[in-house]
Design a protein around this motif. Sequence first.
Motif, PDB file in Angstrom:
ATOM      1  N   VAL A  87       0.840  -1.198   0.000  1.00 46.06           N
ATOM      2  CA  VAL A  87       0.000   0.000   0.000  1.00 46.06           C
ATOM      3  C   VAL A  87       0.878   1.252   0.000  1.00 46.06           C
ATOM      4  O   VAL A  87       0.571   2.244  -0.671  1.00 46.06           O
ATOM      5  CB  VAL A  87      -0.946  -0.014   1.217  1.00 46.06           C
ATOM      6  N   GLU A  91       0.842   4.495  -2.567  1.00 43.50           N
ATOM      7  CA  GLU A  91       0.760   5.890  -2.122  1.00 43.50           C
ATOM      8  C   GLU A  91       1.929   6.702  -2.670  1.00 43.50           C
ATOM      9  O   GLU A  91       1.755   7.859  -3.082  1.00 43.50           O
ATOM     10  CB  GLU A  91       0.733   5.940  -0.594  1.00 43.50           C
ATOM     11  N   VAL A 175      -5.972  -4.909  -8.024  1.00 47.34           N
ATOM     12  CA  VAL A 175      -7.301  -4.374  -7.704  1.00 47.34           C
ATOM     13  C   VAL A 175      -8.377  -5.131  -8.473  1.00 47.34           C
ATOM     14  O   VAL A 175      -9.395  -5.554  -7.919  1.00 47.34           O
ATOM     15  CB  VAL A 175      -7.366  -2.864  -8.007  1.00 47.34           C
ATOM     16  N   ASP A 214      -8.493  11.685  -5.662  1.00 44.45           N
ATOM     17  CA  ASP A 214      -9.637  10.773  -5.617  1.00 44.45           C
ATOM     18  C   ASP A 214      -9.254   9.383  -6.100  1.00 44.45           C
ATOM     19  O   ASP A 214      -9.698   8.369  -5.546  1.00 44.45           O
ATOM     20  CB  ASP A 214     -10.777  11.317  -6.476  1.00 44.45           C
ATOM     21  N   GLU A 217      -7.330   7.522  -3.367  1.00 40.58           N
ATOM     22  CA  GLU A 217      -8.227   7.031  -2.317  1.00 40.58           C
ATOM     23  C   GLU A 217      -8.965   5.781  -2.761  1.00 40.58           C
ATOM     24  O   GLU A 217      -9.085   4.803  -2.011  1.00 40.58           O
ATOM     25  CB  GLU A 217      -9.229   8.131  -1.947  1.00 40.58           C
ATOM     26  N   ARG A 218      -9.449   5.799  -4.011  1.00 35.83           N
ATOM     27  CA  ARG A 218     -10.204   4.651  -4.529  1.00 35.83           C
ATOM     28  C   ARG A 218      -9.309   3.415  -4.680  1.00 35.83           C
ATOM     29  O   ARG A 218      -9.683   2.307  -4.283  1.00 35.83           O
ATOM     30  CB  ARG A 218     -10.813   5.021  -5.882  1.00 35.83           C
ATOM     31  N   VAL A 220      -6.354   2.745  -3.192  1.00 40.17           N
ATOM     32  CA  VAL A 220      -5.845   2.253  -1.909  1.00 40.17           C
ATOM     33  C   VAL A 220      -6.938   1.514  -1.140  1.00 40.17           C
ATOM     34  O   VAL A 220      -6.676   0.482  -0.514  1.00 40.17           O
ATOM     35  CB  VAL A 220      -5.272   3.415  -1.070  1.00 40.17           C
ATOM     36  N   GLU A 221      -8.164   2.030  -1.204  1.00 42.53           N
ATOM     37  CA  GLU A 221      -9.270   1.371  -0.509  1.00 42.53           C
ATOM     38  C   GLU A 221      -9.413  -0.084  -0.953  1.00 42.53           C
ATOM     39  O   GLU A 221      -9.493  -1.003  -0.134  1.00 42.53           O
ATOM     40  CB  GLU A 221     -10.571   2.119  -0.783  1.00 42.53           C
ATOM     41  N   VAL A 222      -9.433  -0.298  -2.272  1.00 43.23           N
ATOM     42  CA  VAL A 222      -9.609  -1.658  -2.800  1.00 43.23           C
ATOM     43  C   VAL A 222      -8.324  -2.454  -2.665  1.00 43.23           C
ATOM     44  O   VAL A 222      -8.347  -3.641  -2.330  1.00 43.23           O
ATOM     45  CB  VAL A 222     -10.070  -1.604  -4.272  1.00 43.23           C
ATOM     46  N   TYR A 223      -7.191  -1.805  -2.908  1.00 44.83           N
ATOM     47  CA  TYR A 223      -5.909  -2.508  -2.867  1.00 44.83           C
ATOM     48  C   TYR A 223      -5.627  -3.059  -1.478  1.00 44.83           C
ATOM     49  O   TYR A 223      -5.193  -4.201  -1.328  1.00 44.83           O
ATOM     50  CB  TYR A 223      -4.787  -1.561  -3.294  1.00 44.83           C
ATOM     51  N   ARG A 224      -5.906  -2.249  -0.463  1.00 46.32           N
ATOM     52  CA  ARG A 224      -5.665  -2.688   0.905  1.00 46.32           C
ATOM     53  C   ARG A 224      -6.498  -3.945   1.217  1.00 46.32           C
ATOM     54  O   ARG A 224      -6.025  -4.892   1.834  1.00 46.32           O
ATOM     55  CB  ARG A 224      -6.021  -1.568   1.883  1.00 46.32           C
ATOM     56  N   ARG A 225      -7.713  -3.947   0.740  1.00 42.43           N
ATOM     57  CA  ARG A 225      -8.593  -5.101   0.974  1.00 42.43           C
ATOM     58  C   ARG A 225      -8.101  -6.328   0.214  1.00 42.43           C
ATOM     59  O   ARG A 225      -8.061  -7.439   0.753  1.00 42.43           O
ATOM     60  CB  ARG A 225     -10.021  -4.753   0.552  1.00 42.43           C
TER      61      ARG A 225
END
Length: 231
Positions: A87, A91, A175, A214, A217-218, A220-225
């Motif tokens: 992650v 970033e 992703v 934006d 954020e999108r 990283v949200e999915v990648y982290r999961r």
Amino acid sequence: MAEQLKDLADDRALLGRTSTAERVSDILRSRIAEGYFPPGTRLSEDGIGGALGVSRNTLREAFRLLTHERLLVHELNRGVFVRVLTVEDVEDIYRTRRLVECAVVRGLGEPPYGLDGLTGAVEEGRRAAREGDWKSVGTANIHFHRELVALAASERTAELMRSVFAELRLAFHVVDEPQRLHEPYIARNVAILEALHGGDRDKAESLLAGYLDDSLERVVEVYRRRVGEDG
């Protein structure tokens, strides 16, 4: 892997008579970006060397070049693998993109600007969206940003960002939600292009900065999961 190697063998013609590690690395970089070798894939020296018809030493040098670009990683006693980004890597990629891409727009000078490449990338994305080919929409999106960087007319900047965009594709492959990831940015690319057509660098830079924030954020949200699920 067998199917990938069969496709890779078709690239032998690209090497011509002067097979070099740089040309091999160009081919492998493109194949990695296209997802033929997804993140985490172990790359076989024998298989890839045989498919491309190159020596082990040439292939190892190509691997070294791509390791330097952070696309591959060498694991002791295990071999060479396509890198799986953290992650923090994602970033940092976006941090670099924001620094470079916004600076390019800010430094454009007086209009008019040469926007044919950006226009072509927008049309490429729209066409792929109409066909429901969302991975190609993602490719068109990267083409848009590559053409944006090209407005700087700087070979060094283009070379730097070529590596950054190749790393970005590694994140996109993990992703694996291409429509959700890329569809919102078709219209945002158009808005940036229209601002540049109007000669409004400030507006284009503001739109671009918001776009990248934006997108980060999108992703990283999915990648982290996804990385958490794989772990």
